[in-house]
Each structure stands twice: as C-alpha cells, then as structure tokens.
Write an enzyme that holds these catalytic residues in place. Structure first.
Site, PDB file in Angstrom:
ATOM      1  N   PRO A 160      -9.967  -7.908 -16.425  1.00 49.81           N
ATOM      2  CG  PRO A 160     -11.765  -7.849 -17.907  1.00 49.81           C
ATOM      3  CD  PRO A 160     -10.393  -8.435 -17.727  1.00 49.81           C
ATOM      4  CE  LYS A 161     -12.187 -14.346 -11.346  1.00 49.60           C
ATOM      5  NZ  LYS A 161     -12.068 -15.735 -11.774  1.00 49.60           N
TER       6      LYS A 161
ATOM      7  CG  PHE B 199      -1.771  -1.291   1.273  1.00 49.88           C
ATOM      8  CD1 PHE B 199      -2.703  -1.627   0.300  1.00 49.88           C
ATOM      9  CD2 PHE B 199      -1.535  -2.179   2.305  1.00 49.88           C
ATOM     10  CE1 PHE B 199      -3.394  -2.822   0.367  1.00 49.88           C
ATOM     11  CE2 PHE B 199      -2.217  -3.380   2.380  1.00 49.88           C
ATOM     12  CZ  PHE B 199      -3.151  -3.706   1.408  1.00 49.88           C
TER      13      PHE B 199
ATOM     14  NE  ARG C  74      -6.854  -4.272 -24.285  1.00 47.14           N
ATOM     15  CZ  ARG C  74      -5.880  -4.933 -24.892  1.00 47.14           C
ATOM     16  NH1 ARG C  74      -4.768  -4.312 -25.222  1.00 47.14           N
ATOM     17  NH2 ARG C  74      -6.036  -6.201 -25.201  1.00 47.14           N
TER      18      ARG C  74
ATOM     19  CD  GLN D 144      -5.158  -4.111  -6.976  1.00 50.61           C
ATOM     20  OE1 GLN D 144      -4.688  -3.033  -6.640  1.00 50.61           O
ATOM     21  NE2 GLN D 144      -4.980  -5.196  -6.274  1.00 50.61           N
TER      22      GLN D 144
ATOM     23  CB  VAL E 105      -6.163  -0.646 -12.049  1.00 53.23           C
ATOM     24  CG1 VAL E 105      -7.128  -1.487 -11.231  1.00 53.23           C
ATOM     25  CG2 VAL E 105      -6.513  -0.733 -13.529  1.00 53.23           C
ATOM     26  N   GLY E 106      -4.905   0.569  -9.511  1.00 56.42           N
ATOM     27  CA  GLY E 106      -4.761   0.243  -8.091  1.00 56.42           C
ATOM     28  C   GLY E 106      -5.177   1.327  -7.120  1.00 56.42           C
ATOM     29  CD  GLU E 107      -1.487   4.637  -6.080  1.00 58.72           C
ATOM     30  OE1 GLU E 107      -1.068   4.487  -7.238  1.00 58.72           O
ATOM     31  OE2 GLU E 107      -0.882   5.256  -5.208  1.00 58.72           O
TER      32      GLU E 107
END
Ligand SMILES: Cc1cc2nc3c(=O)[nH]c(=O)nc-3n(C[C@H](O)[C@H](O)[C@H](O)COP(=O)(O)OP(=O)(O)OC[C@H]3O[C@@H](n4cnc5c(N)ncnc54)[C@H](O)[C@@H]3O)c2cc1C
Ligand code: SF4
Lengths: 764, 327
Positions: A658-659, A247, A654, A664, A729-731
């Site tokens: 997706p999973k 994190f 993109r 995330q 994506v992650g944040e």
C-alpha cells in the site's frame, strides 16, 4: 545491486515485509546515498563521448554538412554524418511486424522535424564533443512545415478505423434528445521530463554489444539493437538497474542509441552519449497534442441517451502514433447509443510517444469535462449525474466488470472530502480574493496483462536471490518482488536480494501500461514456490537431512527456519539444512507463460507487445477505477489557480504494498496537477519548433504547488486480473485529475476552460 | 574546444582591472553566467572569479539606510533581520526569487546583472536573429512566442523582459548602485533597449558593482513585494509590484507612495504616474484601482503577452491595498 535496509510498518495488520505490507523502498538507501550507479555512470576503459547535431529547420533536406572545422577541433575522433555513419538494417516495430528490408540511417538527410539528429561528433571528452558539435555546419533546403494540428495545411488527417467504436444510432438519438451539449476539448504537447535524461554507453566486444541505458524494456530494446546491427538477439546485453524516471519515454531503442552503438562499432571503443535537456524535448516524443469533440444527448433527468465523440491526435510525418481518445469515453457511462471515431494528423514533429496513461488521460479530459457540463445544464449535482449514468457492465464489450469499485470510490471520496457541503452554484464559495471551487471526475485504466519469468535461488547462507530482466523506475519492483519471494519462501525480506535490469536475467516484457507488478509478482511467486518445493523435498527425502527420520509429508518454512507443521522433531535454519544435505544453493526458474509455449512464443512475448492479453479477454472486462475530488482556489483578480485539496479514492484491486501504491497514486495526481495548470510545449509557428525546451520554461509542479493529497484504497482482490489479485496502479491516478481541476475551476469562476493548461490569462 | 582562462582575483581592485580586458567577465555565484556559457550565449575568454573576495559580502543597516556588498548572497540578504524589518519589500523580492539552492549561490551584484529569459536570446543555434546577442541581427521574438515578453519599455529592436525581482524593489526605493567610487541611481543603471538592446546597464568596461545602497524611508519600512506567477515557486513573475506606503498622521491620507513593476517591462519599472495620482489622496479601494491603471500607460502588447497589461494594475492595486490594510 544489494538491497537491504527497510522500514516498514504493519499498521494495517499485515507484516511489512509480506505481500500487502507497507515495506519502504528497498532501493531507497542506495539512491539517497548516491551508491546507486545509473547507466551512464559506468566507468569504462577507453570511453569516448558523443554529442548530437540537430536540425534547426522543421522540414526540408540537408543540402550539405561541412565537418572541416569540427574534424580539426581538439580531441575529435570522428564526425558522423548520414554519409559516414555505418549502415544499419531497419528493425521491426514493437508489435514485431517484420520490417521493410532496407537500410536504416539514424542520421537524417530528409528533415521532418526541428531537432532531428543530422550529425554526431565523437571525441575524447564530453566537452570536446560538445564544442566540436557546435562547429558542424549544416545547410538546408527548407520547405514549408505543418506546424501543428491548427495549421491550415494539416487537413483532417487519416481515419484510424481500428479506433471506431459504435453501437445503437448515436446521431439520431442525439438529434432527438431533449438536452444536448457539444464542446471541443484540447490538450497540448506534454513532455515526460524525467530527471535523468536519455543516454547510454554502448560497448562492443567482437560481435557482442553491451548497452548501459535506462530502459523500461530491456528485451524489447535488445531486440531492436540486434536487428539494427544484424547480430543474434543473444549477443546484445542491456543493463539498466536504475532508471531516473521514464513515464513511458524509455521503452524503446531510439535513434540516438543507434548513433552511439554505431559509433562504438565503427571505432572499436565504448561510446557514451547523453541527450541535453533541450534534446529531451525534440529527440523523442512526448504526449501528442489532441482535440476532441464530445456531444452528449440526455434526458432532463440527466440520463445519457447518446454520446458522439470525435478525436484527433498529432503524429509525425513518417511515424504513426495513435493516442486512443475514445478509450474512457466508451466505457465510463452507460449509454444505449454511442459513436467514437478518431483521426491522426501528420505534422512536422518528432513522433509522439507514450506518456503516463496514453489515451485514457486525454480521453478522460474530454468525457469527464463534458459530463460536468451536462450536470450544470440539467441542474444535477456532478457526483449524482455520474451515479445516474453508472455503467453496470462494460457498455462497449458488453461484458461484466471483473471488479468495479467505482461506486465505492465515489462514496468514500465524497465522504472524506465533504462533498455534501458543496453549494451548487458557480462562484458561490469564496474566501477573500479567492474564489473556491470543488470538482469531481472519475478515471480508469485497463488491466494490461502479459507473461514474465523469474529465477529464485536459495543460497547457502539461507538468503534468497531473485533475478529478472524487469526494471524498477521508482515504482517499487525491487521491493514488491522481495516481499513476494520472502513470503513465498518463508524468509524475512531482509534476506532477499532482488536483481533487476539485466537482459541476461530471466525475461520480462515492457514495463508500461501498469502491468509489471501483476506480471512479475506472479512469476516470482511461481519460481519461489518451486524453489521452496525443492527445499522441502530435499529436507524430507535426502538421507542426510535431519528431517529424514521424521518421514513427514510436508514441512513448513517460516522466518528462515524449517520445521514440521506440528513442531515435533528438528527445527533448523535453511542454511543448516543446505549444509547438512551438501548443497550450496537451490535454483528454480518460473514463468507464467502457457504450458505449451515454444521458444518462438517466448521470444515474441518478451520482445514485442503482440502477445499481451486483451483486457476484455474471456468473460470479463478488467479495469482499475478512481474518483478524484479537488478543491481549487482561484485568485479573482489574477486568474491564478492553486489546488488546495485533493481526495482520491482508487480501486487498483489488491495492493501488494500500500505504501508504494499510494506513492504511485500521489505521483500521478501531482503529474495531473502539472498537466492541468502548467504543462505545454509552446511552438514557434515560424520555425516549427518548441521554444520552452528546458525545465526553467517548461513548468512542472514544485512542492509549493502541491497540497496535501489524500488517497483511499477501495479495491478488492481481482483474481481475473492477476495471479495475486492486483490491478494496475501506476497510470490510474493521473487519469481524471485534469478534468476534476477544470470542473473545480468552473465551479469557482463560472468559466469553462476546455484547453489545457488552465493558465491565468484564460481566467483573468 | 573553446579554451578560456580562469583567474582567481586577489582583490576587488585586481578583479576590476582584470575584467577590463576584452573578453573577460566577472564570475560571482555563476548561476547566470555558467548557464549562459552552456547555451553558447556567453563566451568569455577569461573568467575573473570574485566569489571568494572578503569584505564585499557585508550587509550593513543603519539609520540612513542599508549598504549591501555586491557579493552578499541573495539568501543571506533575504533572511537578514534588519532588511526584513526596514525593507520588507527587498527581503520578499529575494525570497520569492529562484530557488533556495540558487539563492544560496547567487550574489546581489550578479542578480542586478542577470540577463533576460527571452528563449530566443538563450538559443543561438536555433535562432540566429537576436539584437541583444548579436546587434543588427534582428529580433526573433517579435512575431514569435511572446507570452513572457515586455509590454513596457520595448523598442523595435528588442522586447525582452527584465526578469529580476530585487531590482524592482530597489528602483521603488531610489537605491543607488556603487561602481567603486561612481554612484548611480538603480533606475539609471538599467537602460532601455532602444536601438542598442545589447547594452543593458550603464556600466563601463573596467567597472564593477561593489555595493548597493538603499536609503531608509518610511515607505520602505512599510513595503511589500507581490509576485504573481504561473507556478507557485521557482518561477519568474508574470507581473509583480514593489510598493511602499507612508500615511499621514490621520492614518488614511497618502503622504508617500512608491510603486515599481516587475515582469512586464524591459527594465525594472518605476510607476511614478500611479504614485503621483495617489499622493495626498485618501487611500480607498476605488481610487487605488483607478490610479493603478496608470501603471501600464503606454503599454504595447505582442499578442500572447496582452494579459500582462490587464494583470499588472491589479497586482499594483492589491499590493497598495494590502499595505493600507484595506485589501
Ligand atoms: C532557474 C533560475 C530561476 C531564477 N529565478 C529567478 C527569479 O525568480 N527572480 C530573480 O530575480 N532571479 C532569478 N534567477 C536569476 C538569479 O537570481 C541570478 O542568476 C543570480 O542572481 C545571479 O547571481 P550570480 O552571483 O550567480 O551571478 P553570476 O552568474 O556569477 O554573474 C551574472 C552576471 O553578472 C556579472 N557580475 C557578477 N558580479 C558582478 C559585479 N559585482 N559587478 C559587475 N558584474 C558582475 C557577471 O559577469 C555575469 O555577467 C533565476 C535563475 C535561474 C537559473
Ligand atoms: S526580444 Fe530581445 S532578446 Fe529576445 S530575441 Fe528579440 S532582440 Fe533578442
């Protein structure tokens, strides 16, 4: 590591194992069965164990350290103090700024926060080290501490001019605006609380150092160790195949690492040192506490005329951490007049650090709460007011968005959530003792771009191997790189083994700022393409190849077999081809660095953050976007808030898988629920120390706190952002959750809570 | 390194004798004791392991009441069909406590004996003053972070809150602790801190909790445990109430009422004033709410824990009204 089994589904039409498919985490089985070996689980001959002794005062000097009893304790090999630990050199910071030419001592004589490392015990077993550490007697000359931002001694802090963003004349536009709102928003110290605490095993062999340590940045940390110990960068090997959550907290080499590596060097034996859970609250920084004031001047139609924003965050006495509080404020809404400034205040705490979406996260709490306040002030639906002030271009950079599917996110989220059924009045929805509130907020995170390297090998048995010094802390790097290599080479993802987390592999920069997937899919794509070219080249031109006679210009590889595009001629497996041409492997390295890059450029790129590309470089401004719709139920008598429904629509461009992206996003939302309702480092003002430094008292959400979360992808490929069209994506998903909840709480109760977390006593 | 010896008791009697020696402590599920040993609060010389002893883990429910062996696991008691039907508050207090993993390990005896969660108590290296840990050393909590501390039953020496849930239900239903042959009301088993906060239970060296006995009553049969907390699960109470209710044949007049509070006091807190104010009265919301305010008579806050004084009566009222089906 070996990674094989997979359970994807191809429900969206894409083959699970191709890029864009829903392949399950390939490292999952190893983690679930316990086969995955984490850093400090390595078994080494002659291993010693370290335990840290930490300061119990927040400010002052160490007067004396009495080690007599500790040294006499069973099993103790060495007690290290500032006087007895070997001297190191100061290392450069993460920008690569040349350090001052002075020694560095990871054990402190001058105390600037409670929990600072002052001594360490190295012993034959962990228990012996811990027991002896308790016998080290430290005496202090204590001086008054600046406890936190609200301390009278804290002052206004240091202005950070680089954070100033201004256009138009915000002050006078605000003064003359028909509708004005002004409020202060505060966020407390928050902590990453990864399941796996920080720790390492350091092992010297001559001038070569191997460090097994969970790491979000092998090359950056290797550089720091190399500089501390004045050995060549190549002599340091960092190994980190698995990370039990980071994190943001595991990107830098920290002083406990210097203590362990120093002890290992001094004693000529490998040393293992793991932080206790309380030490993970004081030994490195969580998210800085912040304060913001947001003033908005608008017309009666809710159209914003001016935003004036002032922010302050904590930093330590001798370290500098800037949490960019104007980052969302300056781009979310169109406004002709804008001013944002930020100060940083020194307090006696460990230097704060990165925690999921540093900057954007607290920034969004300010602006996304404030616009909600404006919506009620002018009597316009909170969703509608966001659309009225929609920024058609980046209002700060004055550039076109690369892609901004935020309008689509609002529409898709609202539809799915049923926003249209919302009754506007606060306290107008109820179910028995529960007041029900619906809130909305937007979020954003910039697309951070950098360069990466990868090696791809096609092996004799036809399988493919990928190597990179990038890491997987649960976000799915193993999986998407397997998908990328599988699709590019033309094999099944089952036949790809991805090896990560070893600084001997081709290099990667920091895994932070949601950049890794975009960087590494690009690098693997390049390396895999060049390996494929070699394979096809051999098949066409090698006289021993079964295709030689065909005189084809090209061949296709699919499902691990090679054939001509039209299907005439032979059809052989990769393994058969390699055998026929007498090769036991094909190897290619690819990177995404500019063509004329020097070795110096590469070193700088992978070991500092100085070369990452600005998200507003060129003609475009690149960001991910999201809209969160939240329902809360507030018990009217008890003040307890429970989130009962979340629908979020997100634009990360993109999706490579997706999973994994959904997972995330959901993780970010869950962390945001914790931030909104539970998380707060509580400081004892007399001791300048956090008292809830453990997971029983520092509350993170449990499953029971989390409702069903629905996430909807509204992104489209954004080729300005990355080679394959993905954005971050992650944040992203944590940004905007706390204000969405606070806005829902206002709708439920009519009470505006501007200080996180929203605990029951604030509503009772 | 601190060495200690580990002794696996062969019988309850042997355990009792071994634990009578200075520096010896009983080890049941270990979920409190091992934790406290790790943070340097408990420093036993001898651990007397009783966790495996047969016979002490029985749960017997008959007409006159329930007898629960000291080594019965929290999880088993919570799930026991007769406990659920005859003493719902006891089952509810247990399943809302701790986590499933802890409930599988932890015993009823250990649960009664769990220590406070006062953060100062649990961190000797940073906070040397704690009268409960070190009599006469002072109290670090007073003037410090007090959000979780007691508003009832505190003394100048200690304001630590009793964190357990089960004992709150036990106090409400006049349960009895068996210390071998000696019997004590649970209410008398827990001591107020007064001048001696280090002494929390009326248990003498060489004594051991062998069972608890809960007498049957109509109020226990119609009972509930309501726990309000910051986090939905795996969290101690901000305020809780164990309530039992018996109505007259008219279905409205209160014949018997039991009220005890958790999360707000230095020991499981029987709120007799609320009971007395409502017994014989008709159960209706305003009267219940007014009487519930008596639950915090004499409460004193330390700033950050003030909310408990507001919250506790509301929890009591909600629980009573829920039982009366009037909520
Ligand atoms: C993270 C966490 C959350 C928790 N949350 C809750 C909660 O929400 N509600 C709640 O009620 N509890 C909670 N608990 C406390 C938990 O219920 C207790 O730790 C548990 O019940 C103790 O039982 P044990 O068998 O493990 O006791 P042990 O740890 O073995 O013993 C505890 C103490 O009791 C003594 N002892 C044990 N058995 C006997 C006996 N028969 N006679 C005399 N002395 C004895 C031991 O010597 C020791 O001093 C929580 C605990 C943790 C760690
Ligand atoms: S409240 Fe009691 S347990 Fe807490 S520090 Fe004070 S004396 Fe110790």
């Amino acid at each position: 590591m070996t990674v094989h089994t997979r359970h994807g589904d191809a429900s969206d039409g894409v083959l699970a194992e191709a890029v864009g498919g829903r392949l399950s985490r390939v490292d999952g089985p190893a983690k679930i069965t316990g086969a995955a070996r984490y850093a400090v689980e390595q078994q080494l001959e002659g291993l010693l164990y370290g335990a840290l002794v930490e300061s119990t005062i927040a400010a002052g000097k160490v007067r004396a350290i009495d080690v007599t009893q500790a040294e006499a304790a069973p099993g103790v090999v060495k007690v290290l103090t500032p006087d007895t630990i070997m001297s190191l050199r100061t290392a450069s910071d993460w920008f690569g700024t040349p350090p001052p030419d002075k020694p560095y001592c990871p054990l402190a004589r001058d105390i600037t926060f409670s929990g600072q490392h002052v001594a360490a015990v190295i012993a034959g077993t962990f228990e012996q080290a811990v027991a002896a550490a308790a016998l080290v007697k430290v005496s202090y000359d204590e001086t008054p501490a600046i406890v936190d931002l609200s301390d009278g001694k804290a002052g206004d802090g240091i202005p950070i001019d680089a954070m100033t963003k201004e256009w138009g004349d915000a002050a006078s536009a605000f003064a003359s605006a028909p509708v004005r709102i002004c409020a202060a928003y505060n966020t407390p110290r928050e902590y990453q609380a990864p399941m796996e605490p920080h720790g390492l095993i350091a092992h010297w062999q001559g001038d070569h150092l191997t460090v097994w340590e969970p790491s979000q940045w092998l090359d950056g940390m290797a550089r720091t160790y190399a500089e501390w110990f004045e050995v060549p960068f190549e002599n340091v090997r960092l190994v980190s195949p698995y990370i039990g959550g980071g994190f943001g907290s595991k990107a830098l080499a920290l002083s406990h690492g210097a203590v362990a590596a120093g002890a290992a060097r001094m004693l000529g034996r490998p040393v293992r040192l793991v932080m206790t859970r309380p030490q993970t609250f004081t030994g490195y920084g969580g998210r800085a506490a912040t304060r913001q004031t947001v003033t908005i001047g608008a017309g009666h139609d809710g159209v914003i005329q001016s935003i004036v924003h002032r922010g302050v965050n904590e930093t330590s006495i001798d370290g500098m951490w800037v949490e960019p509080l104007g980052s969302v404020t300056s781009i979310m809404y169109a406004t002709p007049n804008f001013s944002s400034k930020q100060n940083v205040v020194r307090v006696n705490s460990v230097v704060p650090g990165a925690m999921r979406a540093p900057g954007e996260n607290p920034s969004a709490f300010g602006i996304e709460s404030a616009i909600d306040e404006l919506a009620y002030e002018v009597g316009i639906d909170p969703l509608e007011i966001r659309l009225r002030n929609y920024a058609e271009q980046d209002p700060h950079a004055k550039k076109a968005w690369s892609t901004r599917q935020l309008r689509e996110a609002f529409a898709a989220g609202a539809e799915r959530f049923g926003w249209a059924r919302r009754t506007p009045q606060p306290r107008s929805m109820r179910d028995g003792n529960h007041l029900i509130g619906w809130g909305v907020a937007a979020g954003t995170y910039p697309v951070r771009r950098a360069y990466g390297e990868a090696r791809v090998r096609i092996l004799a048995d036809g399988s493919v191997e990928v190597e990179s010094s990038s890491i997987d802390m649960g976000q799915g790097t193993y999986t998407i790189l397997a998908q990328t290599a599988a699709e590019t080479v033309g094999v099944s993802a089952d036949d790809v083994v991805v090896k990560l987390g070893d600084s001997r592999f081709p290099r990667a920069g920091v895994t932070g700022g949601s950049r890794l997937a975009g960087v590494m899919t690009g690098a693997v794509y390049k390396a895999a393409t060049s390996a494929l070219d070699q394979l096809v080249g051999l098949a066409i031109s090698d006289p021993r190849s079964p295709f030689h006679a065909l005189q084809a210009n090209t061949l296709v590889v699919a499902n691990g077999r090679i054939a001509s595009p039209r299907g005439e001629g032979p059809d052989v497996s990769i393994a058969e081809l390699l055998k026929s041409v007498g090769r036991d492997q094909i190897e290619a390295t690819g990177d995404t660095m500019p063509a004329n890059s020097t070795a110096e450029d590469r070193y700088k790129n992978y070991t500092t953050i100085a070369m990452s590309l600005p998200h507003t470089e060129g003609d475009y401004s690149r960001h991910s976007w999201c809209a969160h719709f939240v329902e809360v139920r507030v018990d009217e008598d008890f003040g307890t808030v429970r989130v009962s429904r979340v629908v979020s629509a997100l634009d990360s461009g993109r999706l490579y898988n997706p999973k994994l992206a959904e997972s995330q996003w959901k993780g970010g939302i869950i962390m945001g629920i914790g931030q909104a309702l539970l998380e707060e480092g509580i400081v004892d003002r007399r001791h300048g120390r956090i008292v809830n430094d453990n997971l029983a008292d520092y509350l993170v959400p449990t499953n029971a706190d989390i409702p069903d979360i629905e996430v909807i992808s509204v992104g489209i490929p954004d080729l300005h952002s990355s080679a394959l069209g993905g954005k971050g994506v992650g944040e992203l998903a944590i940004v905007g959750i706390a204000p969405a909840i606070a806005n829902a709480v206002f709708h439920a109760t009519g009470k505006r809570v501007r200080d996180l977390p929203i605990t029951l006593e604030k509503l009772i | 390194m601190r060495d200690f010896s580990y002794l696996r008791a062969t019988s309850a009697e042997a355990a009792r004798q071994a634990a009578a020696l200075p520096g010896a402590m009983l080890l049941a599920g270990g979920t409190t004791l091992i934790d406290l040993a790790k943070c340097g609060v408990a420093q036993p010389d001898t651990l007397v392991d009783i966790s495996h002893l047969k016979g002490l883990d029985r749960i017997e429910v008959g007409e006159r009441g329930a007898t629960i062996g000291a080594l019965a696991r929290m999880g088993h008691v919570a799930d026991h069909a007769d406990i659920k039907s005859r003493f719902p508050a006891v089952s509810e207090a247990l399943w809302q406590a701790a986590s499933a993993q802890i409930r599988n390990m932890a015993t009823i005896g250990g649960n009664l004996m769990q220590r406070t969660r006062c953060p100062y108590f649990r961190d000797p290296s940073n906070f040397s003053a704690c009268n409960k840990r070190e009599p006469g050393s002072g109290c670090s909590a007073i003037g410090g972070v007090t959000r979780g501390h007691a508003v009832l039953g505190a003394s100048e020496a200690c304001i630590a809150m009793y964190p357990g849930d089960l004992a709150v239900a036990l106090v409400a239903f006049d349960a009895i602790v068996h210390l071998g042959e000696r019997r004590l009301l649970v209410d008398d088993f827990f001591l107020l801190p007064g001048e001696t906060p280090d002494r929390e239970h009326a248990i003498e060296p060489g004594e051991m909790v062998t069972a608890i006995e809960i007498p049957s009553s109509a109020a226990a049969r119609r009972s509930t445990y309501l726990k309000v907390r910051d986090r939905q699960s795996y969290e101690f109470a901000a305020a809780s109430a164990a309530v039992g209710l018996e109505l007259e044949a008219d279905g409205r007049t209160i014949r018997d009422l039991r009220v005890a509070l958790g999360g707000v006091a230095t020991k499981p807190w029987r709120a007799r004033a609320v009971e007395d104010a409502l017994k014989g009265k008709v159960l209706e919301p305003d009267a219940v709410r007014a009487a519930s305010l008596l639950a915090v008579e004499g409460a004193v806050d330390h700033g950050a824990n003030h909310y408990k004084i507001e919250l506790a009566p509301r929890v009591v009222a909600r629980a009573i009204l829920k039982l009366g089906d009037a909520a």
